[in-house]
Design a protein around this motif. Structure first.
Motif, PDB file in Angstrom:
ATOM      1  N   LEU A 257     -30.768 -21.691  69.940  1.00  0.00           N
ATOM      2  CA  LEU A 257     -30.523 -20.293  69.582  1.00  0.00           C
ATOM      3  C   LEU A 257     -31.816 -19.519  69.316  1.00  0.00           C
ATOM      4  O   LEU A 257     -31.823 -18.294  69.330  1.00  0.00           O
ATOM      5  N   ARG A 258     -32.898 -20.236  69.060  1.00  0.00           N
ATOM      6  CA  ARG A 258     -34.189 -19.574  68.806  1.00  0.00           C
ATOM      7  C   ARG A 258     -35.051 -19.454  70.057  1.00  0.00           C
ATOM      8  O   ARG A 258     -36.075 -18.795  70.037  1.00  0.00           O
ATOM      9  N   GLU A 259     -34.665 -20.122  71.150  1.00  0.00           N
ATOM     10  CA  GLU A 259     -35.480 -20.132  72.362  1.00  0.00           C
ATOM     11  C   GLU A 259     -34.862 -19.280  73.465  1.00  0.00           C
ATOM     12  O   GLU A 259     -33.664 -19.109  73.538  1.00  0.00           O
TER      13      GLU A 259
ATOM     14  N   ASN B  27     -25.092 -37.694  59.886  1.00  0.00           N
ATOM     15  CA  ASN B  27     -26.256 -37.863  60.771  1.00  0.00           C
ATOM     16  C   ASN B  27     -26.006 -37.238  62.143  1.00  0.00           C
ATOM     17  O   ASN B  27     -26.868 -36.540  62.678  1.00  0.00           O
ATOM     18  N   SER B  28     -24.833 -37.481  62.718  1.00  0.00           N
ATOM     19  CA  SER B  28     -24.496 -36.916  64.030  1.00  0.00           C
ATOM     20  C   SER B  28     -24.449 -35.398  63.980  1.00  0.00           C
ATOM     21  O   SER B  28     -24.953 -34.716  64.875  1.00  0.00           O
ATOM     22  N   ALA B  29     -23.826 -34.869  62.931  1.00  0.00           N
ATOM     23  CA  ALA B  29     -23.739 -33.413  62.784  1.00  0.00           C
ATOM     24  C   ALA B  29     -25.131 -32.803  62.660  1.00  0.00           C
ATOM     25  O   ALA B  29     -25.429 -31.781  63.284  1.00  0.00           O
TER      26      ALA B  29
ATOM     27  N   GLN C 229     -29.279 -29.327  64.580  1.00  0.00           N
ATOM     28  CA  GLN C 229     -30.706 -29.091  64.747  1.00  0.00           C
ATOM     29  C   GLN C 229     -30.984 -28.623  66.177  1.00  0.00           C
ATOM     30  O   GLN C 229     -31.729 -27.665  66.401  1.00  0.00           O
ATOM     31  N   GLU C 230     -30.366 -29.263  67.147  1.00  0.00           N
ATOM     32  CA  GLU C 230     -30.549 -28.881  68.546  1.00  0.00           C
ATOM     33  C   GLU C 230     -29.944 -27.497  68.818  1.00  0.00           C
ATOM     34  O   GLU C 230     -30.535 -26.674  69.519  1.00  0.00           O
ATOM     35  N   THR C 231     -28.773 -27.222  68.254  1.00  0.00           N
ATOM     36  CA  THR C 231     -28.126 -25.915  68.426  1.00  0.00           C
ATOM     37  C   THR C 231     -29.006 -24.805  67.863  1.00  0.00           C
ATOM     38  O   THR C 231     -29.212 -23.773  68.501  1.00  0.00           O
TER      39      THR C 231
END
Length: 125
Positions: A61-63, A48-50, A55-57
């Protein structure tokens, strides 16, 4: 190019703690691919933590200003291994017991990746 969700490879049975298990590789059309990006979490990190961090990483990387083209983020593989125990305090104290688990998880990852590359087109990770 459209961003596709990452591929997932698990060599763990449970989301927190649990034993090492052989994975079903989600390769499909990756046979013959020449590159693959792999996110691997560290010791004492549950699935869950990973997932939250990755997801945030991936979002960052897309923004802008860090935007990376979709082509450079594909294919992306999230690799989960049982580097933790169910109980967090006990997990922190058992690092020395997880070293061999990490080695074995790495071997399972290598075994899972081996069918992707071909002799004339090796896979770069």
């Amino acid at each position: 190019m459209i961003y596709r969700p990452p591929l997932v490879l698990r060599v763990r049975q449970d989301r927190r703690g649990g034993p090492l298990t052989i994975a079903d590789a989600p390769w499909g059309s990756l046979k013959g691919s020449t590159h693959l990006i792999i996110f691997v979490h560290g010791y004492n990190v549950g699935q869950n933590s990973a997932e939250d961090v990755w997801q945030e990483t991936h979002k960052i990387l897309r923004e802008r200003p860090y935007a990376v083209s979709a082509a450079r983020l594909l294919p992306l593989l999230l690799f989960y291994w049982p580097g933790d125990l169910r109980w967090e305090l006990l997990s922190k104290l058992n690092y020395f017991r997880k070293v061999q688990v990490a080695i074995n998880a790495g071997r399972l990852l290598a075994d899972a990746l081996s069918p992707i590359g071909t002799p004339d087109k090796p896979l770069n990770v």
